[in-house]
Design a protein around this motif. Structure first.
Motif, PDB file in Angstrom:
ATOM      1  N   TYR A 130      43.870   1.781  24.260  1.00 43.03           N
ATOM      2  CA  TYR A 130      42.729   2.488  24.522  1.00 43.03           C
ATOM      3  C   TYR A 130      42.666   4.030  24.496  1.00 43.03           C
ATOM      4  O   TYR A 130      41.912   4.779  23.955  1.00 43.03           O
ATOM      5  N   GLY A 131      43.967   4.378  25.335  1.00 42.09           N
ATOM      6  CA  GLY A 131      44.134   5.951  25.301  1.00 42.09           C
ATOM      7  C   GLY A 131      44.365   6.308  23.847  1.00 42.09           C
ATOM      8  O   GLY A 131      43.824   7.481  23.477  1.00 42.09           O
ATOM      9  N   LEU A 132      45.008   5.430  23.012  1.00 42.58           N
ATOM     10  CA  LEU A 132      45.349   5.930  21.609  1.00 42.58           C
ATOM     11  C   LEU A 132      44.058   6.304  20.934  1.00 42.58           C
ATOM     12  O   LEU A 132      43.813   7.064  20.146  1.00 42.58           O
ATOM     13  N   ALA A 133      43.298   5.128  20.880  1.00 38.20           N
ATOM     14  CA  ALA A 133      41.894   4.986  20.072  1.00 38.20           C
ATOM     15  C   ALA A 133      41.110   5.969  20.565  1.00 38.20           C
ATOM     16  O   ALA A 133      40.311   6.637  19.720  1.00 38.20           O
ATOM     17  N   THR A 134      40.847   6.371  21.777  1.00 40.05           N
ATOM     18  CA  THR A 134      40.052   7.335  22.438  1.00 40.05           C
ATOM     19  C   THR A 134      40.778   8.733  22.385  1.00 40.05           C
ATOM     20  O   THR A 134      39.991   9.658  22.373  1.00 40.05           O
ATOM     21  N   PHE A 135      41.904   8.962  21.680  1.00 41.81           N
ATOM     22  CA  PHE A 135      42.420  10.175  21.538  1.00 41.81           C
ATOM     23  C   PHE A 135      42.093  10.500  19.704  1.00 41.81           C
ATOM     24  O   PHE A 135      41.538  11.408  19.499  1.00 41.81           O
ATOM     25  N   GLU A 136      42.436   9.471  18.990  1.00 42.25           N
ATOM     26  CA  GLU A 136      42.321   9.290  17.595  1.00 42.25           C
ATOM     27  C   GLU A 136      40.796   9.706  17.336  1.00 42.25           C
ATOM     28  O   GLU A 136      40.714  10.508  16.331  1.00 42.25           O
ATOM     29  N   SER A 182      43.098  -0.531  15.870  1.00 47.26           N
ATOM     30  CA  SER A 182      44.119  -0.071  17.022  1.00 47.26           C
ATOM     31  C   SER A 182      43.238  -0.278  18.174  1.00 47.26           C
ATOM     32  O   SER A 182      43.533  -0.582  19.366  1.00 47.26           O
ATOM     33  N   GLY A 183      41.895   0.167  18.177  1.00 44.44           N
ATOM     34  CA  GLY A 183      40.985  -0.366  19.266  1.00 44.44           C
ATOM     35  C   GLY A 183      41.020  -1.855  19.498  1.00 44.44           C
ATOM     36  O   GLY A 183      40.861  -2.136  20.439  1.00 44.44           O
ATOM     37  N   MET A 215      50.918  -3.010  16.021  1.00 42.06           N
ATOM     38  CA  MET A 215      51.808  -1.611  15.478  1.00 42.06           C
ATOM     39  C   MET A 215      51.976  -1.889  14.149  1.00 42.06           C
ATOM     40  O   MET A 215      51.357  -0.831  13.444  1.00 42.06           O
ATOM     41  N   LEU A 216      52.201  -2.849  13.373  1.00 40.78           N
ATOM     42  CA  LEU A 216      52.264  -3.180  12.106  1.00 40.78           C
ATOM     43  C   LEU A 216      51.021  -2.947  11.384  1.00 40.78           C
ATOM     44  O   LEU A 216      50.850  -2.148  10.318  1.00 40.78           O
ATOM     45  N   TYR A 217      49.904  -3.471  11.712  1.00 42.79           N
ATOM     46  CA  TYR A 217      48.622  -3.100  11.231  1.00 42.79           C
ATOM     47  C   TYR A 217      48.202  -1.772  11.132  1.00 42.79           C
ATOM     48  O   TYR A 217      47.866  -1.238  10.223  1.00 42.79           O
ATOM     49  N   VAL A 218      48.227  -1.046  12.448  1.00 43.62           N
ATOM     50  CA  VAL A 218      47.873   0.241  12.528  1.00 43.62           C
ATOM     51  C   VAL A 218      48.857   1.162  11.610  1.00 43.62           C
ATOM     52  O   VAL A 218      48.055   2.037  10.945  1.00 43.62           O
ATOM     53  N   MET A 219      49.935   0.816  11.691  1.00 47.14           N
ATOM     54  CA  MET A 219      50.849   1.647  11.013  1.00 47.14           C
ATOM     55  C   MET A 219      50.582   1.764   9.489  1.00 47.14           C
ATOM     56  O   MET A 219      50.562   2.724   8.570  1.00 47.14           O
ATOM     57  N   ALA A 220      50.418   0.750   9.164  1.00 47.52           N
ATOM     58  CA  ALA A 220      50.355   0.481   7.533  1.00 47.52           C
ATOM     59  C   ALA A 220      48.862   0.960   7.015  1.00 47.52           C
ATOM     60  O   ALA A 220      48.991   1.566   6.236  1.00 47.52           O
ATOM     61  N   MET A 221      47.915   0.817   7.903  1.00 47.25           N
ATOM     62  CA  MET A 221      46.650   1.497   7.628  1.00 47.25           C
ATOM     63  C   MET A 221      46.698   3.055   7.750  1.00 47.25           C
ATOM     64  O   MET A 221      45.922   3.807   6.972  1.00 47.25           O
ATOM     65  N   TRP A 222      47.355   3.369   8.818  1.00 44.68           N
ATOM     66  CA  TRP A 222      47.414   4.882   8.836  1.00 44.68           C
ATOM     67  C   TRP A 222      48.226   5.613   7.564  1.00 44.68           C
ATOM     68  O   TRP A 222      47.804   6.468   6.953  1.00 44.68           O
ATOM     69  N   ALA A 223      49.299   5.040   7.013  1.00 45.67           N
ATOM     70  CA  ALA A 223      49.927   5.431   5.783  1.00 45.67           C
ATOM     71  C   ALA A 223      48.949   5.262   4.541  1.00 45.67           C
ATOM     72  O   ALA A 223      48.789   6.214   4.052  1.00 45.67           O
ATOM     73  N   ALA A 224      48.224   4.213   4.489  1.00 42.69           N
ATOM     74  CA  ALA A 224      47.310   3.937   3.603  1.00 42.69           C
ATOM     75  C   ALA A 224      46.209   4.831   3.402  1.00 42.69           C
ATOM     76  O   ALA A 224      45.789   5.523   2.532  1.00 42.69           O
TER      77      ALA A 224
END
Ligand code: HEM
Ligand code: HEM
Lengths: 212, 478
Positions: free
Chosen positions: B316-322, B347-348, B391-400
């Motif tokens: 939650y902290g991550l998504a509301t920072f991003e 991530s949310g 983690m895998l989902y979010v990191m793949a999508m960030w990179a993409a």
């Protein structure tokens, strides 16, 4: 401390809590929505923007039904790369007959706002039947059912025109009575292509900075 | 049956949890399927109902309204009774909400496959469903606020403010955004057109995220976290301030979905400013939650339910920072329209919404059926699968997303585009494949939970029959 004492009252009273949430949450919406909903320039069509014809409107409804907008935006942003890739950036006045708007939020495929006239009808037909026949690595779905259904099956076009006229679109009585006939002999594929070909053609030399 | 489960109407909660878990499995399966379609576009086999454009809204509606709202109703009913010390007001109406909602999700899902689609994101269902949703929502409100109004303790507990805000604000958003002129049962035209429609829609869309995916689930946090950690909430005063700041500022942030689009510039700037401010109340709540468990860390080791809840706060902290960062125009110029948004969403959605719900279910179900969780081991495995999948989902999508955003915008010295759209599209395949794997891992965890909860609930019947037959000397309830 004082603030907290006042807050005790809200916390102990169901009605006050409901009322408080309603008021506090409404403020931002009122400040943003009311001016926007009353801003005339957002409702003023650019020089070449016309209400959709029967075929275009049917095509647009097919575009909505098939969910094309989950992969395609219709909004060219005023950025160098986008002007270069797609054409002049989008103006609010080009969307005044768009109910609902179809700007999208994800570009799995390219933006389509300036699509009109970019390809031939035949290109679209082949592409929609099998995108990989045109673009080998395409991940767009194929739409083989579109040329098997008649455009009349999509919905009652007369009722649609009447509904839109109630919402203020300038359709004449002749437009409405002739709508059904315009779809005669067209497939859903034809209607969709008619829509794709009118996309983004709302600007002309009369509009300020139309080349951008 | 314990005293409490006779006093409170808990069967409704149990039933809603069951539905929620079923929707979670089905809607995430749809999510996995559309992930696969982005890798192998021909697996819709030319069937219109398997087409990406129809399955994607089915996925989003299924997770948000099927899984999410059923879980919110379940936990709202569970906690409002316990924090008010009274049984549900109008329990029959509550049962009506429970079943009518499931019917809406089921028929609504089928209607999306049939192509009934208003195309407004997160409000895709057509007008007959909009009306049905409004009716059920009002009934939900009557049951919820009725229970609060008849409560036996004076203060209204804080989790109930969040659930209350969920009910009130979503009603307001839903009604205003759904106004339309019907043409036929499956088609209507929005009352608003073009740019105005866009502003109304994202006022709705962002606040559906704000009051449903955030506010509603914060209600869960405020009840279940202190309950589970057996500590009172860390700072009451912070809760009060954060709550009202949250309700006030969320509503302004919608236009961050429309940066550089054809809407007035002042609306975009206002939306951006308020989105950045939103970081404060969001993090205040997170800090309040983390501090509440901060003296109970040792429980984390043994208790999978609490692990889920605490981890959800981190996401939650991550998504509301991003989110506030993505609201800044110069960042949004890159992230908008890309898979970065999809990464932020999940991530949310996975890290926060799904995890806090899982933690809550693992806590609630054993109490509802008065029995130990069938397998703590499976729940622990689920925890690691959920974490790995997210983690895998979010990191793949960030990179993409970041590479998409940068490559699309890239021009050379004379202003010519450096890359073709097609080539950028084709370079996404490895990321989409990773996301598919991530989705399978996450879905696998969810299926494990479904099994675990099913066995826990089913165990009750066997327990009831066998208990009288067992000699107490052999240790009943061991
Ligand atoms: C302070 C909190 C947050 C802010 C300021 C924020 C901001 C944003 C921004 C800027 C976007 C991208 C819009 C675009 O470029 O199209 C976005 C998208 C999104 N966010 Fe957040 N976010 C926040 C928290 C959350 C949380 C906790 C969730 C929970 C799941 C969430 C769910 C979403 C969804 C579903 C979208 C996608 C909307 C769409 O385009 O369809 N957000 N958010
Ligand atoms: C197994 C887990 C999941 C998988 C594999 C998955 C997969 C996907 C995929 C492939 C998309 C479409 C992305 C695109 O168009 O490029 C999507 C969109 C979306 N998903 Fe999921 N999903 C999962 C779980 C969830 C959950 C639990 C939630 C919510 C609680 C959720 C909410 C959403 C939303 C709101 C969108 C739309 C995002 C946007 O428009 O910006 N998903 N998901």
């Amino acid at each position: 401390m004082n603030g907290l004492t006042i807050h005790r009252k809200i916390e102990e009273h169901t009605g006050l809590l409901i009322f408080g949430i309603l008021i506090v949450s409404a403020i931002g919406g009122l400040v943003q929505l009311l001016p926007v909903l009353n801003q005339e320039s957002l409702e003023t069509a650019t020089s070449n923007t016309r209400p959709y014809t029967a075929a275009q409107l049917t095509g647009r409804d097919i575009y909505i039904r098939e969910g094309c907008s989950v992969c395609h935006s219709q909004q060219v942003r005023p950025l160098i790369a986008e002007l270069e890739r797609y054409g002049p950036y989008s103006r609010a006045g080009e969307f005044v007959y768009d109910r609902p708007f179809l700007w999208g939020s994800k570009r799995t495929g390219p933006d389509l706002h300036r699509l009109g006239g970019k390809y031939s009808d035949d290109w679209h037909r082949i592409h929609l039947l099998d995108p990989r026949a045109v673009v080998a690595e395409s991940i767009m779905p194929a739409y083989p059912w579109l040329d098997k259904r008649s455009a009349k099956e999509t919905g009652n076009i007369t009722a649609k025109f009447i509904a839109l006229r109630r919402l203020g679109h300038p359709y004449s009585d002749e437009d409405i009575s002739g709508a059904e006939a315009e779809l005669e002999g067209l497939t859903e594929m034809d209607a969709l292509i008619a829509y794709l070909q009118v996309l983004g053609t709302g600007l002309s030399g009369e509009d300020e900075g139309a080349a951008l | 049956m314990t005293q409490s489960s006779n006093y409170y109407h808990d069967k409704i909660t149990l039933r809603l949890v069951q539905f929620s878990v079923i929707w979670a499995v089905l809607a995430m399966t749809a999510g996995v399927y559309i992930s696969a379609e982005l890798v192998w576009p021909t697996i819709d086999f030319g069937q219109f109902w398997l087409s990406f454009g129809r399955l994607r809204p089915l996925h989003t509606n299924g997770v948000i309204f099927g899984f999410g709202v059923s879980a919110l109703m379940a936990t709202a009913f569970y906690s409002v009774q316990r924090t008010s010390h009274v049984p549900l007001f109008a329990p029959r109406l509550a049962w009506f909400c429970c079943y009518a909602w499931q019917l809406i999700v089921l028929l609504g899902g089928l209607s999306l496959l049939a192509g009934w689609n208003s195309s407004k994101e997160y409000a895709e269902l057509e007008w007959p469903f909009d009306i049905a949703i409004a009716i059920v929502w009002v009934c939900f409100g009557i049951v919820f606020f009725g229970t609060i109004a008849t409560r036996k303790i004076k203060p209204i507990y804080i989790s109930n403010w969040f659930y209350g805000a969920l009910i009130i604000v979503i009603a307001m958003l839903h009604i205003v955004n759904s106004l339309a002129m019907p043409v036929s049962i499956d088609k209507s035209y929005s009352l608003y057109a073009g740019a105005q429609d866009a502003v109304v829609q994202w006022w709705y869309g962002h606040n559906a995220v704000g009051f449903l995916l955030t506010g509603g689930f914060l209600g869960m946090i405020y009840y279940f976290l202190p309950k589970h950690a057996e500590r009172p909430i860390w700072s009451y005063r912070l809760s009060v301030v954060a709550f009202w700041a949250f309700v006030y500022s969320y509503i302004w942030a919608g236009p961050h979905h429309l940066h550089y689009n054809s809407i007035p510039e002042w609306v975009q700037s206002l939306g951006m400013a308020m989105s950045v401010i939103l970081l404060a109340p969001s993090w205040a709540t997170m800090i309040n939650g983390i501090m509440t468990v901060s003296t109970a860390w040792e429980k984390l080791r043994s208790d999978p339910a609490l692990k889920f809840i605490v981890l959800s706060l981190a996401f939650y902290g991550l998504a509301t920072f991003e989110g506030p960062m993505m609201s800044i125009r110069s960042v949004n110029v890159i992230s908008h329209f890309t898979d970065w948004t999809i990464g932020h969403v999940h991530s949310g959605a996975l890290g926060w919404n799904a995890m806090v719900t899982y933690g809550t279910f693992y806590f609630m179900i054993p109490r509802l059926v008065d029995r130990e969780l069938y397998s703590v081991r499976l729940a622990n495995i689920h925890f690691w699968l959920a974490l790995a999948g997210t983690m895998l989902y979010v990191m793949a999508m960030w990179a993409a997303g970041v590479s998409q955003g940068l490559l699309w915008l890239s021009v050379d010295q004379i202003g010519e585009l450096s890359f073709d759209f097609k080539d950028i599209m084709a370079s996404m395949t490895p990321y989409y494949l990773l996301r598919l794997v991530a989705g399978l891992i996450f879905l696998g965890g969810t299926v494990l939970m479904a099994y675990n909860l099913y066995m826990t609930v089913r165990g009750r019947e066997t327990a009831r029959v066998t208990v009288p037959a067992v000699d107490p000397a052999y240790g009943v309830g061991a």
